[in-house]
Design an enzyme around this catalytic site. Structure first.
Site, PDB file in Angstrom:
ATOM      1  N   ARG A  27       0.738  -1.139  -0.019  1.00  0.00           N
ATOM      2  CA  ARG A  27      -0.121   0.073  -0.079  1.00  0.00           C
ATOM      3  C   ARG A  27       0.977   1.064  -0.163  1.00  0.00           C
ATOM      4  O   ARG A  27       2.155   0.994   0.441  1.00  0.00           O
ATOM      5  CB  ARG A  27      -0.853  -0.185   1.102  1.00  0.00           C
ATOM      6  N   ARG A  45     -11.987  -7.983   4.958  1.00  0.00           N
ATOM      7  CA  ARG A  45     -12.257  -6.405   5.157  1.00  0.00           C
ATOM      8  C   ARG A  45     -13.239  -6.010   5.689  1.00  0.00           C
ATOM      9  O   ARG A  45     -13.799  -6.493   6.892  1.00  0.00           O
ATOM     10  CB  ARG A  45     -11.775  -5.494   4.180  1.00  0.00           C
ATOM     11  N   GLY A  84      -7.173  -3.617  -5.650  1.00  0.00           N
ATOM     12  CA  GLY A  84      -8.621  -3.515  -5.649  1.00  0.00           C
ATOM     13  C   GLY A  84      -8.912  -2.086  -5.487  1.00  0.00           C
ATOM     14  O   GLY A  84      -8.230  -1.355  -5.985  1.00  0.00           O
ATOM     15  N   ASP A  85     -10.175  -1.845  -4.854  1.00  0.00           N
ATOM     16  CA  ASP A  85     -10.657  -0.529  -5.089  1.00  0.00           C
ATOM     17  C   ASP A  85     -10.072   0.635  -4.607  1.00  0.00           C
ATOM     18  O   ASP A  85      -9.925   1.821  -4.948  1.00  0.00           O
ATOM     19  CB  ASP A  85     -12.088  -0.460  -4.788  1.00  0.00           C
ATOM     20  N   ILE A  90      -8.566 -10.995  -2.809  1.00  0.00           N
ATOM     21  CA  ILE A  90      -9.173 -12.180  -2.533  1.00  0.00           C
ATOM     22  C   ILE A  90     -10.621 -11.524  -1.922  1.00  0.00           C
ATOM     23  O   ILE A  90     -11.712 -12.587  -1.967  1.00  0.00           O
ATOM     24  CB  ILE A  90      -8.529 -12.732  -1.280  1.00  0.00           C
ATOM     25  N   ASP A 103     -14.678  -7.755  -3.384  1.00  0.00           N
ATOM     26  CA  ASP A 103     -15.489  -6.400  -2.921  1.00  0.00           C
ATOM     27  C   ASP A 103     -15.342  -5.246  -3.962  1.00  0.00           C
ATOM     28  O   ASP A 103     -15.848  -4.274  -3.580  1.00  0.00           O
ATOM     29  CB  ASP A 103     -14.969  -6.052  -1.854  1.00  0.00           C
ATOM     30  N   GLY A 159     -20.356 -26.027   4.897  1.00  0.00           N
ATOM     31  CA  GLY A 159     -21.525 -26.502   5.810  1.00  0.00           C
ATOM     32  C   GLY A 159     -21.436 -25.964   7.030  1.00  0.00           C
ATOM     33  O   GLY A 159     -21.913 -26.600   8.375  1.00  0.00           O
TER      34      GLY A 159
HETATM   35  O1  F6P Z   1      -7.698  -6.799   0.816  1.00  0.00           O
HETATM   36  C1  F6P Z   1      -7.236  -8.037   1.073  1.00  0.00           C
HETATM   37  C2  F6P Z   1      -6.994  -8.174   2.586  1.00  0.00           C
HETATM   38  O2  F6P Z   1      -6.396  -9.709   2.926  1.00  0.00           O
HETATM   39  C3  F6P Z   1      -8.428  -8.210   3.613  1.00  0.00           C
HETATM   40  O3  F6P Z   1      -9.409  -9.294   3.364  1.00  0.00           O
HETATM   41  C4  F6P Z   1      -7.515  -7.973   4.890  1.00  0.00           C
HETATM   42  O4  F6P Z   1      -8.762  -7.197   5.613  1.00  0.00           O
HETATM   43  C5  F6P Z   1      -6.604  -6.865   4.409  1.00  0.00           C
HETATM   44  O5  F6P Z   1      -6.128  -7.225   3.127  1.00  0.00           O
HETATM   45  C6  F6P Z   1      -5.444  -7.207   5.518  1.00  0.00           C
HETATM   46  O6  F6P Z   1      -4.323  -6.493   5.128  1.00  0.00           O
HETATM   47  P1  F6P Z   1      -2.794  -6.562   5.740  1.00  0.00           P
HETATM   48  O7  F6P Z   1      -2.286  -7.638   4.950  1.00  0.00           O
HETATM   49  O8  F6P Z   1      -2.502  -5.235   5.426  1.00  0.00           O
HETATM   50  O9  F6P Z   1      -2.822  -6.936   7.059  1.00  0.00           O
END
Ligand code: F6P
Length: 329
Positions: A73, A173, A103-104, A128, A131, A187
C-alpha cells in the site's frame, strides 16, 4: 497509439496476480508494446524501482501465488503532491498507459494520479475479498475460498473429535464474500458477516439461541461458526469468549488470517486473470481510460474505475436468506 505501458500490483496480494502480469506482458509483446513493471505497488513510481518486462520474465509464473512485482500500500499517494509526483514519473518514462492490478483502494490511487497524468489508466480487479463492483469475481477470490474451505474441513475434523464449538475467522475487510461462500461450502452451522447486521456484546441472542437449540436436539456435538473479520468488537477471540460465557461451554476461535492470500491460484483464477490482463491491454489500444476490465456473465466488460468501490457489492441474497432460514430454524 500505445507504445509503452506500465503495470503494477497494489494492495493485498491475491493468487492469480502473476497470471495477470503474464497475460499483460504476453499480450503487449504480441502487439509490439513495451512493458515496464513497477515494484512494490505505487511505491515503485516514487522510488524509481521498476524493470522492463519481457515474455521470458513471465515464464513459469502462472502457477505461483504472490506477485513477482511485489505489492504494497502506498502512503505517498495519499497527498495531492504525491499524485502529481507519480504522474510526472509516468510522463518522464514516456508511458502511454498504466495498468493497476489491485482492489478499489488501489483504483482510488490510480484516479488521483489520473488528475495529473496525460496517459491512459486501466484497472484489473485483483483481491481475495471480491468486494469490487463491475465484475462478478475478482482475481484471487476463488483460490481464497478453496484455502478457507480446506481449513474449515480440517477444523471440523478436530471439532468433531472433541465435540467442540469453533469460531473460524475469515478475511474480507468489510465484505462477507469469502465468509458466506466458504461457510456455505463448508456446511457451517452459522455464518456471521457484516451484511447480516452488526454483532454487539448486547445483541448476541441471535447467535446464542441457535447453538442452544442445536445442543438440545443433537446433544454435545461439533458446531462451526464462520465469522468475517471486523464483525465483532475485539474480534473473533472476544466473540468466542462471550459465547463460552453465555453457554457455559468452552468455545475455540481460529483466526485463519493471511494464509487465505497465499497458495497456487486455482484454475478459475488463472483463467480470469489471463482474460482480464489480456483484455486490459487490448482495450487500452482501443483508447480505454479510467475504466476497469471486469467480467460479468463470462463476458469481458469495462466499468468506470470511479464506481468500483462506490457501493457495497451485494453478497448472494439467495444464500443469505437460506442461511438465515436454517440458522433460525
Ligand atoms: O484486501 C485483502 C485483505 O487480505 C483483506 O481481506 C484484509 O482485511 C486485509 O487485506 C489485510 O491487510 P494486511 O495484509 O495489511 O494486514
Amino acid at each position: 497509439m500505445i507504445k509503452r505501458v506500465g503495470v503494477l500490483t497494489s494492495g493485498g496480494d491475491a493468487p492469480g496476480m502473476n497470471a495477470a502480469i503474464r497475460a499483460v506482458v504476453l499480450t503487449a509483446a504480441a502487439y509490439n508494446v513495451d512493458v515496464t513493471g513497477f515494484h512494490h505497488g505505487f511505491n515503485g513510481l516514487f522510488e524509481d524501482d521498476y524493470q522492463t518486462l519481457l515474455p521470458q520474465h513471465v515464464q513459469n509464473i502462472i502457477q505461483h501465488g504472490g506477485t513477482i512485482l511485489k505489492s504494497a500500500r502506498c502512503k505517498a499517494l495519499q497527498t495531492t503532491e504525491g499524485a502529481k509526483q507519480a504522474a510526472q514519473v509516468l510522463d518522464r518514462l514516456q508511458l502511454d498507459a498504466l495498468i493497476i492490478i489491485g482492489g478499489d483502494g488501489s483504483f482510488r490511487g490510480a484516479l488521483a494520479i489520473a488528475e495529473y497524468y496525460q496517459g491512459q489508466i486501466i484497472g484489473v480487479p485483483g483481491t481475495i475479498d471480491n468486494d469490487v463492483d463491475g465484475t462478478d469475481y475478482t482475481i484471487g477470490f476463488a483460490t481464497a475460498i478453496d484455502t478457507a474451505l480446506d481449513a474449515i474441513d480440517k477444523i471440523r475434523d478436530t471439532a468433531d473429535a472433541f465435540e467442540r464449538i469453533f469460531l473460524v475467522e475469515l478475511m474480507g475487510r468489510h465484505s462477507g464474500y469469502i465468509t458466506l461462500s466458504a461457510g456455505i461450502a463448508g456446511g457451517a452451522e452459522q455464518i456471521i458477516c457484516p451484511e447480516f447486521g452488526a454483532l454487539r456484546p448486547d445483541n448476541l441472542k441471535a447467535l446464542i439461541e441457535p447453538v442452544k437449540r442445536a445442543q438440545l436436539l443433537r446433544g454435545k456435538s461439533s458446531y462451526i461458526i464462520v465469522v468475517a473479520e471486523n464483525s465483532y468488537p475485539g474480534g473473533t477471540t472476544a466473540l468466542a469468549e462471550a459465547l463460552s460465557e453465555a453457554l457455559g461451554i468452552e468455545c475455540r476461535a481460529c483466526i485463519l488470517g493471511h494464509i487465505q492470500r497465499g497458495g497456487s491460484p486455482v484454475g478459475a483464477d488463472r483463467i480470469l486473470a489471463t482474460k482480464l490482463g489480456a483484455y486490459a491491454v487490448e482495450q487500452l489500444m482501443q483508447g480505454a481510460h479510467l475504466v476497469m476490465a471486469g467480467e460479468i456473465n463470462q463476458q469481458a466488460v469495462l466499468y468506470p474505475l470511479s464506481e468500483t468501490g462506490a457501493k457495497q457489492k451485494q453478497i448472494d441474497p439467495y444464500l443469505v436468506r437460506w442461511q438465515q432460514t436454517i440458522a433460525s430454524d
